[in-house]
Design a protein around this motif. Structure first.
Motif, PDB file in Angstrom:
ATOM      1  N   CYS A  65      22.959   0.684 -27.645  1.00 57.32           N
ATOM      2  CA  CYS A  65      22.229   0.220 -26.507  1.00 57.32           C
ATOM      3  C   CYS A  65      23.141  -0.537 -25.636  1.00 57.32           C
ATOM      4  CB  CYS A  65      21.170  -0.658 -26.903  1.00 57.32           C
ATOM      5  SG  CYS A  65      19.566   0.243 -27.626  1.00 57.32           S
ATOM      6  N   SER A  66      22.956  -0.325 -24.251  1.00 58.29           N
ATOM      7  CA  SER A  66      23.554  -0.715 -23.126  1.00 58.29           C
ATOM      8  C   SER A  66      23.201  -2.359 -22.883  1.00 58.29           C
ATOM      9  CB  SER A  66      23.711  -0.040 -21.854  1.00 58.29           C
ATOM     10  OG  SER A  66      22.287   0.045 -21.331  1.00 58.29           O
ATOM     11  N   PHE A  67      23.745  -3.145 -22.186  1.00 57.91           N
ATOM     12  CA  PHE A  67      23.440  -4.451 -21.829  1.00 57.91           C
ATOM     13  C   PHE A  67      21.846  -4.370 -21.097  1.00 57.91           C
ATOM     14  CE2 PHE A  67      23.373  -7.706 -18.570  1.00 57.91           C
ATOM     15  CZ  PHE A  67      23.107  -8.949 -19.189  1.00 57.91           C
ATOM     16  N   LEU A  68      22.077  -3.429 -20.314  1.00 56.16           N
ATOM     17  CA  LEU A  68      20.707  -3.617 -19.323  1.00 56.16           C
ATOM     18  C   LEU A  68      19.542  -3.065 -20.243  1.00 56.16           C
ATOM     19  CD1 LEU A  68      21.793  -1.667 -16.074  1.00 56.16           C
ATOM     20  CD2 LEU A  68      21.325  -4.097 -16.535  1.00 56.16           C
ATOM     21  N   GLU A  69      19.909  -1.977 -21.324  1.00 57.45           N
ATOM     22  CA  GLU A  69      18.576  -1.586 -22.115  1.00 57.45           C
ATOM     23  C   GLU A  69      18.510  -2.887 -22.898  1.00 57.45           C
ATOM     24  OE1 GLU A  69      19.370   2.966 -23.149  1.00 57.45           O
ATOM     25  OE2 GLU A  69      20.846   1.576 -23.995  1.00 57.45           O
ATOM     26  N   ILE A  70      19.263  -3.779 -23.428  1.00 60.84           N
ATOM     27  CA  ILE A  70      18.832  -4.857 -24.296  1.00 60.84           C
ATOM     28  C   ILE A  70      18.350  -5.728 -23.352  1.00 60.84           C
ATOM     29  CG2 ILE A  70      19.936  -6.858 -25.596  1.00 60.84           C
ATOM     30  CD1 ILE A  70      22.211  -4.906 -26.506  1.00 60.84           C
ATOM     31  N   ARG A  71      18.651  -6.153 -22.074  1.00 62.38           N
ATOM     32  CA  ARG A  71      17.790  -6.896 -21.287  1.00 62.38           C
ATOM     33  C   ARG A  71      16.244  -6.515 -21.030  1.00 62.38           C
ATOM     34  NH1 ARG A  71      20.458 -10.421 -17.780  1.00 62.38           N
ATOM     35  NH2 ARG A  71      18.260 -11.206 -17.443  1.00 62.38           N
ATOM     36  N   ARG A  72      16.276  -5.111 -21.020  1.00 60.57           N
ATOM     37  CA  ARG A  72      14.768  -4.686 -20.837  1.00 60.57           C
ATOM     38  C   ARG A  72      14.109  -4.924 -22.030  1.00 60.57           C
ATOM     39  NH1 ARG A  72      12.560  -0.147 -22.799  1.00 60.57           N
ATOM     40  NH2 ARG A  72      14.585   0.844 -23.441  1.00 60.57           N
ATOM     41  N   LEU A  73      14.780  -4.715 -23.210  1.00 60.84           N
ATOM     42  CA  LEU A  73      13.788  -4.969 -24.603  1.00 60.84           C
ATOM     43  C   LEU A  73      13.498  -6.389 -24.776  1.00 60.84           C
ATOM     44  CD1 LEU A  73      15.899  -2.584 -26.857  1.00 60.84           C
ATOM     45  CD2 LEU A  73      13.483  -2.066 -26.300  1.00 60.84           C
ATOM     46  N   GLU A  74      14.257  -7.380 -24.102  1.00 57.28           N
ATOM     47  CA  GLU A  74      14.096  -8.617 -24.178  1.00 57.28           C
ATOM     48  C   GLU A  74      12.779  -9.131 -23.885  1.00 57.28           C
ATOM     49  OE1 GLU A  74      18.241 -11.159 -24.109  1.00 57.28           O
ATOM     50  OE2 GLU A  74      17.401 -10.514 -22.414  1.00 57.28           O
ATOM     51  N   GLY A  75      12.198  -8.369 -22.908  1.00 55.86           N
ATOM     52  CA  GLY A  75      11.021  -8.790 -22.319  1.00 55.86           C
ATOM     53  C   GLY A  75       9.505  -8.441 -23.074  1.00 55.86           C
ATOM     54  N   LEU A  76       9.797  -7.699 -24.110  1.00 54.78           N
ATOM     55  CA  LEU A  76       8.972  -6.762 -24.964  1.00 54.78           C
ATOM     56  C   LEU A  76       8.384  -8.131 -26.128  1.00 54.78           C
ATOM     57  CD1 LEU A  76      10.240  -3.314 -25.083  1.00 54.78           C
ATOM     58  CD2 LEU A  76       8.450  -4.551 -23.625  1.00 54.78           C
ATOM     59  N   PRO A  77       7.326  -7.753 -26.481  1.00 56.86           N
ATOM     60  CA  PRO A  77       6.603  -8.872 -27.713  1.00 56.86           C
ATOM     61  C   PRO A  77       7.258  -8.176 -28.989  1.00 56.86           C
ATOM     62  CG  PRO A  77       5.052  -7.277 -27.251  1.00 56.86           C
ATOM     63  CD  PRO A  77       6.050  -6.952 -25.924  1.00 56.86           C
ATOM     64  N   ASP A  78       7.551  -7.036 -29.227  1.00 55.35           N
ATOM     65  CA  ASP A  78       8.448  -6.475 -30.493  1.00 55.35           C
ATOM     66  C   ASP A  78       9.517  -5.581 -30.198  1.00 55.35           C
ATOM     67  OD1 ASP A  78       9.008  -5.771 -32.904  1.00 55.35           O
ATOM     68  OD2 ASP A  78       6.785  -5.193 -33.710  1.00 55.35           O
ATOM     69  N   PRO A  79      10.639  -6.380 -29.888  1.00 58.68           N
ATOM     70  CA  PRO A  79      11.732  -5.438 -29.258  1.00 58.68           C
ATOM     71  C   PRO A  79      12.197  -4.662 -30.564  1.00 58.68           C
ATOM     72  CG  PRO A  79      12.337  -7.744 -29.608  1.00 58.68           C
ATOM     73  CD  PRO A  79      11.075  -7.616 -29.666  1.00 58.68           C
TER      74      PRO A  79
END
Length: 262
Positions: A65-79
């Motif tokens: 995963c790229s940095f931006l993909e990880i940032r997107r996942l951070e906002g999810l309840p169950d990344p």
């Protein structure tokens, strides 16, 4: 309840004990076979941000995963759950459970592999029974789950809508589950079952693995009255009849004991 054949049927002779389910190579098991329960438990380990252990962000980096993909996942309840669901689409040739295990070992999460040794650690789960049913009979299947899994019987059932993630070929996943990961199969027979192509495939596939029901793999269950005739390919196997008022009291006990036979 033991399944039986008529005395004149050659299958009525003493049958050999069914061979144990052979172990699977986890690298041959697609990620779609990893059920919801295991994914939830992985999330309990990996979702909390931890300074002393690799968390979901370390897993995401290891899975490309790229940095931006990880940032997107951070906002999810169950990344973790989303990461595992999206990973196969990015993985050339498809992702497997074995690849996930390898990554967890490289990250030093032996605690995860040890605690989930019966499921993730071995790369797969073994079920007491695969439940063959059509969607219109789901309410009865839910009752079956309550009576067989959530009581003293503590059986482990494979229910397609609950334990298999969407996106895989129904027939290939069903075949693998029935042959390699389920000791028996319960067939919920109804008028709607007779119209289901998936149920027809699953039943015939299971019968092909145990001709004449010699290994007692199939247990037909009739839970409501039918307008159509009972399927001919199952008539030679003793059924578990939920509609019989004389035996309904013992129905779940008899079914559970059938599933617990060696």
């Amino acid at each position: 309840m033991a399944m039986a054949t008529s005395p004149s049927d050659p299958a009525a002779s003493p049958s050999p004990v069914a061979s144990p389910v052979p172990p699977l190579d986890p690298h041959a098991v697609p990620m779609v076979a990893l059920n919801y329960g295991v994914r939830r438990r992985l999330g309990l380990y990996l979702n909390p941000r931890a300074a002393a252990a690799a968390d979901w962000t370390a897993l995401a980096e290891a899975l490309g995963c790229s940095f931006l993909e990880i940032r997107r996942l951070e906002g999810l309840p169950d990344p973790t759950a989303t990461l595992l669901e999206e990973w196969p689409a990015r993985c050339p040739g498809g992702a497997t459970v074995g690849q996930l295990l390898d990554v967890l070992r490289r990250l030093g999460r032996d605690d995860v592999l040890t605690d989930l040794a019966g499921s993730v650690g071995s790369g797969t789960e073994i079920f007491d029974a695969f439940i063959c049913y059509c969607q219109k009979d789901l309410q009865f299947v839910q009752e079956m789950i309550r009576e067989l899994e959530q009581t003293e019987f503590k059986l482990k059932l494979c229910v397609f809508d609950r334990d298999v993630l969407p996106g895989a070929c129904v027939y290939s996943i069903s075949g693998e589950l029935i042959e390699r990961r389920c000791r028996r199969m319960v067939v919920v027979v109804s008028d709607d079952y007779l119209e289901s192509e998936e149920c027809d495939f699953q039943t015939k596939f299971a019968l092909s693995l145990s001709p004449g029901a010699r290994h007692k793999r199939l247990i037909p269950v009739k839970y409501k009255s039918m307008k159509n005739e009972f399927p001919s390919i199952l008539r030679f196997i003793t059924i578990c009849d939920y509609t019989n008022p004389c035996t309904k009291k013992w129905f779940w006990t008899r079914l559970a004991k059938s599933l617990m036979l060696p």
